[in-house]
Design a protein around this motif. Sequence first.
Motif, short mmCIF file in Angstrom:
data_model
loop_
_atom_site.label_atom_id
_atom_site.label_comp_id
_atom_site.label_asym_id
_atom_site.label_seq_id
_atom_site.Cartn_x
_atom_site.Cartn_y
_atom_site.Cartn_z
N GLU A 187 0.87 -1.18 0.00
CA GLU A 187 0.00 0.00 0.00
C GLU A 187 0.90 1.22 0.00
OE1 GLU A 187 -3.53 2.09 2.69
OE2 GLU A 187 -2.79 0.08 3.20
N GLY A 188 0.74 2.09 -0.99
CA GLY A 188 1.66 3.21 -1.16
C GLY A 188 1.56 4.25 -0.05
N ARG A 189 2.69 4.85 0.24
CA ARG A 189 2.80 5.93 1.22
C ARG A 189 3.74 7.00 0.68
NH1 ARG A 189 -1.00 3.97 3.11
NH2 ARG A 189 -1.37 3.10 5.18
N PHE A 190 3.62 8.20 1.22
CA PHE A 190 4.55 9.28 0.92
C PHE A 190 5.87 8.97 1.62
CE2 PHE A 190 6.50 13.40 1.93
CZ PHE A 190 6.50 14.01 0.67
N LEU A 191 6.94 8.82 0.85
CA LEU A 191 8.23 8.43 1.40
C LEU A 191 9.23 9.59 1.35
CD1 LEU A 191 8.81 4.95 -0.32
CD2 LEU A 191 7.53 5.47 1.78
N HIS A 192 10.03 9.72 2.39
CA HIS A 192 11.16 10.64 2.36
C HIS A 192 12.23 10.07 1.44
CE1 HIS A 192 14.96 12.45 3.63
NE2 HIS A 192 14.27 13.46 4.13
N ARG A 193 12.48 8.82 1.56
CA ARG A 193 13.36 7.99 0.73
C ARG A 193 14.84 8.09 1.10
NH1 ARG A 193 15.01 4.10 -0.88
NH2 ARG A 193 14.87 3.13 -2.93
N ASP A 194 15.18 9.01 2.01
CA ASP A 194 16.53 9.01 2.58
C ASP A 194 16.45 9.41 4.04
OD1 ASP A 194 19.25 8.72 2.79
OD2 ASP A 194 19.74 10.65 1.89
N PHE A 195 15.44 8.85 4.73
CA PHE A 195 15.24 9.18 6.14
C PHE A 195 16.25 8.37 6.95
CE2 PHE A 195 13.38 8.75 10.34
CZ PHE A 195 12.95 10.05 10.61
N ALA A 215 14.29 18.62 15.74
CA ALA A 215 14.08 20.01 15.35
C ALA A 215 13.77 20.15 13.87
CB ALA A 215 15.32 20.84 15.69
N GLY A 216 14.12 19.15 13.07
CA GLY A 216 13.85 19.26 11.64
C GLY A 216 14.27 18.02 10.88
N VAL A 217 13.68 17.86 9.71
CA VAL A 217 14.04 16.79 8.77
C VAL A 217 14.42 17.48 7.46
CG1 VAL A 217 13.31 14.69 7.59
CG2 VAL A 217 12.40 15.22 9.86
N VAL A 218 15.58 17.15 6.91
CA VAL A 218 16.08 17.82 5.72
C VAL A 218 16.32 16.82 4.59
CG1 VAL A 218 17.12 19.68 7.08
CG2 VAL A 218 18.48 17.65 6.54
N ASP A 219 16.71 17.35 3.44
CA ASP A 219 17.06 16.58 2.24
C ASP A 219 15.87 15.78 1.71
OD1 ASP A 219 18.27 15.46 0.10
OD2 ASP A 219 19.90 14.49 1.20
N TRP A 220 14.94 16.51 1.08
CA TRP A 220 13.72 15.91 0.56
C TRP A 220 13.79 15.68 -0.95
CZ3 TRP A 220 9.75 14.52 3.87
CH2 TRP A 220 9.86 14.99 5.20
N ALA A 221 15.01 15.60 -1.48
CA ALA A 221 15.18 15.52 -2.93
C ALA A 221 14.80 14.19 -3.54
CB ALA A 221 16.64 15.85 -3.30
N ALA A 222 14.65 13.16 -2.72
CA ALA A 222 14.32 11.83 -3.26
C ALA A 222 12.91 11.39 -2.91
CB ALA A 222 15.34 10.79 -2.75
N THR A 223 12.06 12.32 -2.48
CA THR A 223 10.70 11.94 -2.09
C THR A 223 10.04 11.10 -3.18
OG1 THR A 223 9.94 14.07 -2.96
CG2 THR A 223 10.30 13.92 -0.59
N ASP A 229 7.71 0.20 4.32
CA ASP A 229 8.83 -0.68 4.66
C ASP A 229 10.15 -0.19 4.08
OD1 ASP A 229 7.86 -3.66 5.78
OD2 ASP A 229 6.30 -2.56 4.72
N LEU A 230 10.11 0.46 2.94
CA LEU A 230 11.35 0.88 2.28
C LEU A 230 12.03 1.99 3.07
CD1 LEU A 230 13.12 0.29 -0.12
CD2 LEU A 230 11.74 1.86 -1.49
N ASP A 231 11.26 2.98 3.53
CA ASP A 231 11.83 4.03 4.38
C ASP A 231 12.34 3.45 5.69
OD1 ASP A 231 11.80 6.38 2.94
OD2 ASP A 231 10.04 7.23 3.95
N VAL A 232 11.57 2.55 6.28
CA VAL A 232 11.97 1.92 7.54
C VAL A 232 13.25 1.12 7.35
CG1 VAL A 232 11.32 0.21 9.28
CG2 VAL A 232 9.63 1.88 8.47
N ALA A 233 13.33 0.39 6.25
CA ALA A 233 14.53 -0.40 5.97
C ALA A 233 15.76 0.49 5.81
CB ALA A 233 14.31 -1.23 4.71
#
Length: 320
Positions: A187-195, A215-223, A229-233
């Motif tokens: 099931e698709g989700r919005f991924l950061h992809r380099d979290f 305080a923040g999450v940066v580098d959203w270039a690979a969303t 599971d992919l972000d978690v992995a």
Amino acid sequence: MTNHDEAAAVLPLTLAWVSRHLEVGERIVRIEVLHGGITAEMRRLTIATRDGSTRDLVLRSFVDLYYLGHAEDWLHREAAALSLLTGTGVPAPGLVAVDPTAAYCEYPSLLMTHLAGRTVLDDEGVETRVPLLARQLVAIHALRPAERPKEYVTLTTADTVVIPRGADAAAWEAAIDVIRRPAPPYEGRFLHRDFQPGNVLFDVPPSRAAGAQIAGVVDWAATSWGPADLDVAHCSTNLALLHGPAWGLRFAEAYEEAGGVLAAAASERLYWQVRDALACSEEVQVVAQPWREAGRTELTTRAVEKRLDAYVTALMDWTR
């Protein structure tokens, strides 16, 4: 205007472009190189405001020939993500301006607000930070953008995996066999992809590592759009290499404890965990270098290879 060092200098066209996006009466008074990035040059720009105070912006520019071919896509993704994230409660920079095709700048560039906080890569306090990382990732995956980003991409194949010297050959061959299979349904989700810890900023009170807050999450270039599971992995692999395999295995548990939902079948979870770990085998040197520059000098390429081997072996043992 003063520079922290000569390397901090911004090229003339880019400097003019940045200046056009400042408020009337504002000017750049300091430029400082930000270290830790891999794909792009990062600079913090201190801006003097009309009332005599200062504020900071961050300039990202893609200058390396190896990454220039991806710059337009990555900057479009990041600009869209930063616009989406405004007002969502996910702490991310605000978009100021973007020039993805270098129409105005010497190189493709993005200008954004600066976030307080710092990356924390030390072992001390990791037991506090892992649940925070998990809760933050659950919040990211809960986002439902009106327009989905592009579908996720994985480049690693069974033939491109680099087995570390002295690795457990049986475990690695079994892991490689896992990614020979088709990707499981998801099931698709919005991924950061380099979290991962290098892209999360923490506010850490002095002498109180246990009191850290994100305080923040940066580098959203690979969303991307894809399985949670992919972000978690990906975060799991980074934690395993930074802090030891046990923390890589722990993160998936922390994600579920925070309310996140992963694939129901153990074999499906294993597919994504193994896929990301094996992807890291191809770029251990690239991954480890920023960590050493940030102070983790003991994380030599060889040391990280050994941790990756231990993590892959643990993943395969975990399923037996």
